[in-house]
Design an enzyme around this catalytic site. Structure first.
Site, PDB file in Angstrom:
ATOM      1  N   ASP A 209       0.841  -1.202   0.000  1.00  0.00           N
ATOM      2  CA  ASP A 209       0.000   0.000   0.000  1.00  0.00           C
ATOM      3  C   ASP A 209       0.877   1.253   0.000  1.00  0.00           C
ATOM      4  O   ASP A 209       1.902   1.296   0.681  1.00  0.00           O
ATOM      5  CB  ASP A 209      -0.876  -0.025   1.260  1.00  0.00           C
ATOM      6  CG  ASP A 209      -1.780   1.192   1.363  1.00  0.00           C
ATOM      7  OD1 ASP A 209      -2.703   1.290   0.546  1.00  0.00           O
ATOM      8  OD2 ASP A 209      -1.547   2.046   2.251  1.00  0.00           O
ATOM      9  N   GLU A 245       1.632  -0.473  -4.911  1.00  0.00           N
ATOM     10  CA  GLU A 245       0.614   0.500  -5.305  1.00  0.00           C
ATOM     11  C   GLU A 245       1.292   1.826  -5.620  1.00  0.00           C
ATOM     12  O   GLU A 245       1.595   2.617  -4.724  1.00  0.00           O
ATOM     13  CB  GLU A 245      -0.426   0.706  -4.193  1.00  0.00           C
ATOM     14  CG  GLU A 245      -1.621   1.516  -4.700  1.00  0.00           C
ATOM     15  CD  GLU A 245      -2.092   2.628  -3.774  1.00  0.00           C
ATOM     16  OE1 GLU A 245      -3.073   3.300  -4.117  1.00  0.00           O
ATOM     17  OE2 GLU A 245      -1.468   2.860  -2.715  1.00  0.00           O
TER      18      GLU A 245
HETATM   19  C1  AAO Z   1      -8.781   8.950   6.035  1.00  0.00           C
HETATM   20  C2  AAO Z   1      -9.664  10.157   5.775  1.00  0.00           C
HETATM   21  C3  AAO Z   1      -8.819  11.412   5.672  1.00  0.00           C
HETATM   22  C4  AAO Z   1      -7.967  11.576   6.917  1.00  0.00           C
HETATM   23  C5  AAO Z   1      -7.132  10.325   7.128  1.00  0.00           C
HETATM   24  C6  AAO Z   1      -6.308  10.361   8.393  1.00  0.00           C
HETATM   25  O1  AAO Z   1     -10.409   9.948   4.577  1.00  0.00           O
HETATM   26  O2  AAO Z   1      -9.695  12.528   5.523  1.00  0.00           O
HETATM   27  O3  AAO Z   1      -7.111  12.673   6.762  1.00  0.00           O
HETATM   28  O4  AAO Z   1      -7.991   9.180   7.185  1.00  0.00           O
HETATM   29  O5  AAO Z   1      -7.133  10.469   9.502  1.00  0.00           O
HETATM   30  C7  AAO Z   1      -7.635   5.220   2.505  1.00  0.00           C
HETATM   31  C8  AAO Z   1      -8.636   6.309   2.119  1.00  0.00           C
HETATM   32  C9  AAO Z   1      -8.310   7.617   2.780  1.00  0.00           C
HETATM   33  C10 AAO Z   1      -8.163   7.437   4.278  1.00  0.00           C
HETATM   34  C11 AAO Z   1      -7.018   6.472   4.488  1.00  0.00           C
HETATM   35  C12 AAO Z   1      -6.706   6.214   5.949  1.00  0.00           C
HETATM   36  O6  AAO Z   1      -8.638   6.450   0.714  1.00  0.00           O
HETATM   37  O7  AAO Z   1      -9.400   8.516   2.520  1.00  0.00           O
HETATM   38  O8  AAO Z   1      -7.920   8.679   4.912  1.00  0.00           O
HETATM   39  O9  AAO Z   1      -7.400   5.206   3.897  1.00  0.00           O
HETATM   40  O10 AAO Z   1      -7.821   5.797   6.637  1.00  0.00           O
HETATM   41  C13 AAO Z   1      -3.009   8.707  -2.944  1.00  0.00           C
HETATM   42  C14 AAO Z   1      -1.917   7.690  -2.663  1.00  0.00           C
HETATM   43  C15 AAO Z   1      -2.415   6.261  -2.679  1.00  0.00           C
HETATM   44  C16 AAO Z   1      -3.692   6.083  -1.879  1.00  0.00           C
HETATM   45  C17 AAO Z   1      -4.715   7.065  -2.417  1.00  0.00           C
HETATM   46  C18 AAO Z   1      -6.040   6.981  -1.653  1.00  0.00           C
HETATM   47  O11 AAO Z   1      -0.846   7.855  -3.574  1.00  0.00           O
HETATM   48  O12 AAO Z   1      -1.391   5.460  -2.115  1.00  0.00           O
HETATM   49  O13 AAO Z   1      -4.205   8.399  -2.257  1.00  0.00           O
HETATM   50  N1  AAO Z   1      -4.173   4.708  -1.902  1.00  0.00           N
HETATM   51  C19 AAO Z   1      -3.858   3.768  -0.779  1.00  0.00           C
HETATM   52  C20 AAO Z   1      -5.039   2.870  -0.449  1.00  0.00           C
HETATM   53  C21 AAO Z   1      -6.135   3.691   0.197  1.00  0.00           C
HETATM   54  C22 AAO Z   1      -5.644   4.262   1.518  1.00  0.00           C
HETATM   55  C23 AAO Z   1      -4.223   4.603   1.526  1.00  0.00           C
HETATM   56  C24 AAO Z   1      -3.389   4.409   0.447  1.00  0.00           C
HETATM   57  C25 AAO Z   1      -3.636   5.013   2.804  1.00  0.00           C
HETATM   58  O14 AAO Z   1      -5.449   2.190  -1.569  1.00  0.00           O
HETATM   59  O15 AAO Z   1      -7.311   2.942   0.386  1.00  0.00           O
HETATM   60  O16 AAO Z   1      -6.407   5.459   1.839  1.00  0.00           O
HETATM   61  O17 AAO Z   1      -3.260   3.804   3.467  1.00  0.00           O
HETATM   62  C26 AAO Z   1      -3.202  11.901  -7.109  1.00  0.00           C
HETATM   63  C27 AAO Z   1      -1.935  11.121  -6.876  1.00  0.00           C
HETATM   64  C28 AAO Z   1      -2.177   9.814  -6.167  1.00  0.00           C
HETATM   65  C29 AAO Z   1      -3.031  10.036  -4.941  1.00  0.00           C
HETATM   66  C30 AAO Z   1      -4.345  10.716  -5.379  1.00  0.00           C
HETATM   67  C31 AAO Z   1      -5.307  10.926  -4.230  1.00  0.00           C
HETATM   68  O18 AAO Z   1      -3.969  11.271  -8.124  1.00  0.00           O
HETATM   69  O19 AAO Z   1      -1.319  10.829  -8.109  1.00  0.00           O
HETATM   70  O20 AAO Z   1      -0.931   9.275  -5.775  1.00  0.00           O
HETATM   71  O21 AAO Z   1      -3.313   8.765  -4.335  1.00  0.00           O
HETATM   72  O22 AAO Z   1      -4.004  11.972  -5.952  1.00  0.00           O
HETATM   73  O23 AAO Z   1      -4.753  11.816  -3.308  1.00  0.00           O
HETATM   74  C32 AAO Z   1      -6.295  12.563 -11.313  1.00  0.00           C
HETATM   75  C33 AAO Z   1      -4.789  12.517 -11.453  1.00  0.00           C
HETATM   76  C34 AAO Z   1      -4.199  11.601 -10.397  1.00  0.00           C
HETATM   77  C35 AAO Z   1      -4.566  12.143  -9.086  1.00  0.00           C
HETATM   78  C36 AAO Z   1      -6.066  12.158  -9.012  1.00  0.00           C
HETATM   79  C37 AAO Z   1      -6.595  12.701  -7.734  1.00  0.00           C
HETATM   80  O24 AAO Z   1      -6.874  11.266 -11.574  1.00  0.00           O
HETATM   81  O25 AAO Z   1      -4.466  12.037 -12.714  1.00  0.00           O
HETATM   82  O26 AAO Z   1      -2.789  11.499 -10.498  1.00  0.00           O
HETATM   83  O27 AAO Z   1      -6.609  12.970 -10.040  1.00  0.00           O
HETATM   84  O28 AAO Z   1      -6.180  14.032  -7.581  1.00  0.00           O
END
Ligand code: AAO
EC number: 3.2.1.1
Length: 508
Positions: A209, A245
């Protein structure tokens, strides 16, 4: 001798890219949020007989318990300790699942959350799935144990705000999550101990992850500490399968190729682009899929873990955006998954979801947090209906006939070349896999009626999309292939599923 050495070296080098599925099993399924007891049963009653290679399971280690909102699925991405103790079950249940699945030839891959612990604002106390004490404010996790100096706060104690700055992405906090200092040997050892515990139990590999948020060299240092797989089920010297990931849709500082040395990477362009094509957005057409794969700028096939949707982007988290197809768009979704499973590119993962009450407000689903079907927080059993679908709001896409049968198709055509491509210059396309399988799609707004070279031996075949071959009979459409390999296909644009697939084992 030299030849043998070379072979074993090659074997060693390629090991972390190899899923170690049983011979001829080519796809895995993510049983998102399932309980271990249900997965154990599913391996025996369904996955093994239908030819699935393995299961990606939700994070098995202890996590924070979130009450507001109530028990979101994402609490499992906030570790509190490495005890095997979650809503999915305890360590005994986990062990029983791994043993029973391996015994029927179905592998288990663990979602390893090793980049961080819980959110910085997670408070303190024992609100965790095993009741372990923690104090997020002081960065204390005594059950590991980790303390203040095991985190990256000295490098960055704020949020990642700029994805064009690799330093930030890897040293600052992702969504406020306390970022572990993976350059420390102590931290690497604690993580490796956790992963080795799972390897010794019998898992075949890991999804890493948030790999993008860790330095590739730090990941390598952890991987170098890992044991070989358990020889009760795997051959001597087998290395764990690794898929990282890394979200790389282009245009950011971090490239997924930086991670190829450690293992495979999740190819997010796959689902984003395929969704755009099937939806016919931006002028895309299925005929453009002729050079799908590397030709579309995707990572090399042997480095790719591919999927149509994942647990994040099916609900608007992560990346991929609105083009991502999910079970909510069932007709297009089945075509996309069918295309993925028929095409030789990448190692394939099928998604298996639960239903939640979607509620869009200003274009955003305000229920994107809703956890698995539950009674007061306790995850509900996956019940099986008489028609083999799932109950209790489990969607079980992997049990949909069209998807399950395309997993079998992929197994049957394994190793065969991409062949006999045909298209109408629009959204009617067809291709084969050597002399073992052939698939035809009609995603145009008019009917398809044409004769095509299938590459298959003459005979009558059962279309595995509209039906099944049962006791030598076909419950769906029959396709007659002539001795010259040619067959006539007609697919109405209003068909329930506008595609047809036949393969060597669906011959009547
Ligand atoms: C939760 C709450 C938050 C709070 C936090 C701490 O929702 O509000 O701040 O707790 O209390 C999951 C949830 C999160 C959650 C977290 C922990 O999705 O909402 O937060 O559990 O409970 C990035 C990462 C990627 C990640 C993804 C969600 O790079 O690793 O965000 N995925 C994994 C898991 C996921 C998990 C975590 C990681 C954490 O699969 O389930 O989170 O363990 C860009 C970047 C990406 C980035 C995205 C989103 O993407 O490139 O790297 O992913 O932004 O931030 C277009 C663009 C694309 C862009 C996208 C979004 O598509 O082309 O590049 O727009 O802007």
């Amino acid at each position: 001798m030299k030849f043998f050495l070379l072979l074993s070296l090659l074997g060693l080098c390629s090991a972390q890219y190899d899923p170690h599925t049983q011979y001829g099993r080519t796809a895995i399924v993510h049983l998102f949020e399932w309980r271990w007891v249900d997965i154990a049963k599913e391996c025996e009653r369904y996955l093994a007989p239908k030819g699935f290679g393995g299961v990606q399971v939700s994070p098995p280690n202890e996590n924070i318990v979130v009450h507001n909102p109530f028990r979101p699925w994402w609490e499992r991405y906030q570790p509190i300790s490495y005890k095997i103790c979650t809503r999915s079950g305890n360590e005994n249940e986990f062990r029983d699942m791994v043993t029973r699945c391996n015994n029927v030839g179905v592998r288990i891959y663990v979602d390893a959350v090793i980049n961080h612990m819980c959110g910085a604002g997670g408070g303190s106390g024992t609100s965790s799935t095993c009741g372990s004490y923690y104090n997020a404010g002081n960065r204390e996790f005594p059950s590991v144990p980790y303390s203040g100096w095991d985190f990256n706060d000295n490098k960055c104690d704020g949020e990642i705000s700029n994805y064009n700055d690799a330093y930030q992405v890897r040293n600052c906090r992702l969504s406020g999550l306390l970022d572990l200092a993976l350059e420390k040997d102590y931290v690497r050892t604690k993580i490796a101990d956790y992963m080795n515990h799972l390897i010794d139990i019998g898992v075949a590999g890991f999804r890493l992850d948030a790999a993008k948020h860790m330095w590739p060299g730090d990941i390598k240092a952890v991987l170098d500490k890992l044991h070989n797989l358990n020889t009760r089920w795997f051959s001597q010297g087998s290395r764990p399968f690794i898929f990282q990931e890394v979200i790389d849709l282009g245009g950011e500082a971090i490239k997924s190729s930086e991670y190829f040395g450690n293992g495979r990477v999740t190819e997010f362009k796959f689902g984003a682009k395929l969704g755009t094509v099937i939806r016919k957005w931006n002028g895309e057409k299925m005929s453009y899929l002729k050079n799908w794969g590397e030709g579309w700028g995707l990572v090399p096939s042997d480095r790719a873990l591919v999927f149509v949707d994942n647990h994040d982007n099916q609900r608007g988290h992560g990346a991929g955006g609105a083009s991502i197809l999910t079970f909510w768009d069932a007709r297009m979704y089945k075509m996309a998954v069918g295309f993925m499973l028929a095409h030789p590119y990448g190692f394939t993962r099928v998604m298996s979801s639960y239903r939640w009450p979607r509620n869009f407000q200003n274009g955003k689903d305000v229920n994107d947090w809703v956890g698995p079907p539950n009674n007061n927080g306790a995850t509900k059993e996956v019940t099986i209906n008489p028609d083999t679908t799932c109950g209790n709001d489990w969607v079980c896409e992997h049990r949909w006939r069209q998807i399950r049968n395309m997993v079998a198709f992929r197994n049957v055509v394994n190793g065969q070349p991409f062949s006999n491509w045909w298209d109408n210059g629009s959204n009617q396309v067809a291709f084969g896999r050597g002399n073992r399988g052939f698939i035809v799609f009609n995603n145009d707004d008019w009917s398809l009626s044409t004769t095509l070279q299938t590459g298959l031996p003459g005979g009558t075949y059962c279309d595995v999309i509209s039906g099944d071959k049962i006791d030598g009979n076909c419950s769906g459409i029959k396709v007659h292939v002539g001795s010259d390999g040619r067959a006539h296909f007609s697919i109405s644009n209003s068909a329930e599923d506008p595609f047809i697939a036949i393969h060597a084992e669906s011959k009547l």
